[in-house]
Design an enzyme around this catalytic site. Structure first.
Site, short mmCIF file in Angstrom:
data_model
loop_
_atom_site.label_atom_id
_atom_site.label_comp_id
_atom_site.label_asym_id
_atom_site.label_seq_id
_atom_site.Cartn_x
_atom_site.Cartn_y
_atom_site.Cartn_z
N LYS A 187 0.76 -1.47 -0.14
CA LYS A 187 -0.62 0.13 0.73
C LYS A 187 1.15 1.39 0.45
CE LYS A 187 -4.11 -1.85 0.11
NZ LYS A 187 -3.14 -3.48 -0.45
C1 LIG Z 1 -9.64 -2.00 -1.71
C2 LIG Z 1 -9.52 -2.28 -0.66
N1 LIG Z 1 -9.49 -3.23 0.44
C3 LIG Z 1 -9.03 -3.43 1.75
C4 LIG Z 1 -8.45 -4.59 1.40
C5 LIG Z 1 -7.30 -5.27 2.56
O1 LIG Z 1 -6.61 -4.91 3.31
P1 LIG Z 1 -5.63 -5.60 4.60
O2 LIG Z 1 -4.77 -6.53 3.33
O3 LIG Z 1 -4.84 -4.72 5.49
O4 LIG Z 1 -6.64 -6.53 5.33
C6 LIG Z 1 -7.09 -4.53 0.17
C7 LIG Z 1 -6.14 -4.91 0.00
O5 LIG Z 1 -5.65 -5.49 -0.97
C8 LIG Z 1 -8.02 -3.48 -0.81
O6 LIG Z 1 -7.26 -3.56 -1.79
#
Ligand SMILES: Cc1ncc(COP(=O)(O)O)c(C=O)c1O
Length: 392
Positions: A187
């Site tokens: 990210k």
């Molecule tokens: C739009 C979106 N929401 C949520 C997530 C989930 O993030 P995490 O891995 O921190 O739970 C991602 C992960 O790539 C994502 O692209």
């Protein structure tokens, strides 16, 4: 002349400096490893930047979504409107609460959840809308705020892609009743794994309680002041707090966010200038009044115009040019769990997905090019040359 490079250019790579390493070392030496002063400082700095009332640093964006939905009392019998062109995290979290995700189509230019489609999907059972800012381009923040207010719905911004982006002067993540962030390894800033829930104080306080077993105080609050066993469990909760080792990385990364975003913008501009006019390549649209966060540089490959598919382009970039790419996303309604699940189409009995025309087309054609601060201009030009070779 053999122009095949011998170093693989990954789709994504984090930028970690001495600041993160020093801060983690300090935590390791401090004697306090779990959620404590670093996490609290991280929560404070992000909350101030987004202008939200409260914040809770957690183990992932998925945990933030789950806790946020639970705190908003979303559960069995409720419907939650959300795009299918997203990562499975939000729909999965909705399902975990017992509610039904109701998938709506996306805008053909920005690939963000479509306001009109969302409005048409509202029923008496709708409890919340989870929007997502695709690739760092904010969705219609003002429109969704008004829609939620007009219908008494909870608005959740999944801002995993858009920690520094704005539309019409409003920062992504500042408008929802709740906002979730991801600090996953790929990210815009990372702590390896990690996330944050921000928003209205009453909701975040409830999520905080749910995210530390339902215990009414944190170990850091009890440490040295109260007996650590002096606690009460007031609701049956989960465990999702961010430890200070993780928060140390996130905090230092957050202080670099503006520099990271500026570099992402330079890379996006270079791509946009150098790729304009290539047959079959649709470049990302940036609407007026938008400051794009450029987590993704998403292009579409239109096979009718260039004779090759997205999968062919991605494979040639990988095998002939040693360039990694990615796709965002496999639409959630097409995933095995959602094909099996009775994801009801509440818009008139058609099969789920039949009305997600833009989602289905974008999912077939979309390709995410490498776009991250650790890239040099030469790396960007390598991708540009490769695309010219494939598509010209
Ligand atoms: C739009 C979106 N929401 C949520 C997530 C989930 O993030 P995490 O891995 O921190 O739970 C991602 C992960 O790539 C994502 O692209």
């Amino acid at each position: 002349m053999n122009v095949r490079p011998d170093i693989f250019l990954p789709w994504n790579k984090p930028s970690i400096g001495d600041e993160e390493i020093t801060e983690v070392t300090d935590v390791l030496r401090s004697g306090w490893l779990t959620h404590g002063p670093r996490a609290v400082q991280f929560e404070y700095e992000v909350r101030e930047a987004l202008g939200q009332e409260d914040s809770f640093a957690v183990s992932s964006c998925t945990a933030a979504l789950h806790l946020g939905l639970l705190a908003a009392e979303v559960g069995i019998g409720d419907q939650v409107i959300t795009p299918s062109l997203t990562f499975c995290a939000a729909p999965n979290a909705i399902v975990q609460t017992g509610a039904d995700p109701v998938f709506v189509d996306v805008d053909p230019d920005t690939y963000n959840i479509d306001l009109t489609a969302a409005e048409a999907a509202i029923t008496k059972d709708t409890k919340a809308i989870v929007v997502m800012h695709y690739g760092g381009h904010p969705c219609d923040l003002v429109g969704f705020r008004k829609l939620a207010d007009d219908h008494g719905l909870i608005l959740i911004e999944d801002a995993a892609h858009a920690l520094q982006a704005s539309r019409a002067g409003r920062r992504a993540g500042s408008v929802g009743d709740l906002t979730t962030l991801s600090f996953y390894a790929n990210k815009v800033i990372t702590s390896g794994e990690g996330g944050m829930l921000l928003g209205r104080a009453s909701l975040v306080q409830r999520a905080r309680l749910l995210g530390r077993h339902g215990i009414d105080s944190s170990v850091w609050q009890r440490h040295g002041r109260r007996n650590t066993a002096d606690y009460e469990v007031t609701v049956p909760g989960l465990k999702a707090v961010m430890p200070d080792i993780t928060a140390a990385v996130g905090l230092q990364q957050f202080r670099k966010l503006s520099a990271f975003t500026a570099r992402r913008r330079e890379i996006a501009e270079l791509y946009t200038n150098e790729l304009a006019g290539l047959p079959g390549l649709v470049l990302p649209t940036v609407l007026d009044g938008v400051e794009h966060g450029w987590f993704l540089y998403p292009v579409l490959i239109d096979p009718a115009a260039c004779g090759v598919t997205r999968d062919m382009v991605s494979e040639v970039l990988r095998s002939d040019h040693l360039i990694g790419t990615s796709c965002h996303f496999k639409p959630v309604h097409t995933l095995a769990a959602y094909q099996r699940r009775e994801c009801r189409n509440l818009l008139g009995g058609a099969r789920i997905g039949d009305f997600l025309d833009v989602t289905n087309r974008v999912a077939r054609q979309q390709l995410s090019l490498p776009c991250y601060p650790a890239m040099a201009n030469d790396d960007v030009m390598r991708v540009v040359r490769a695309l010219h070779a494939v598509l010209s």
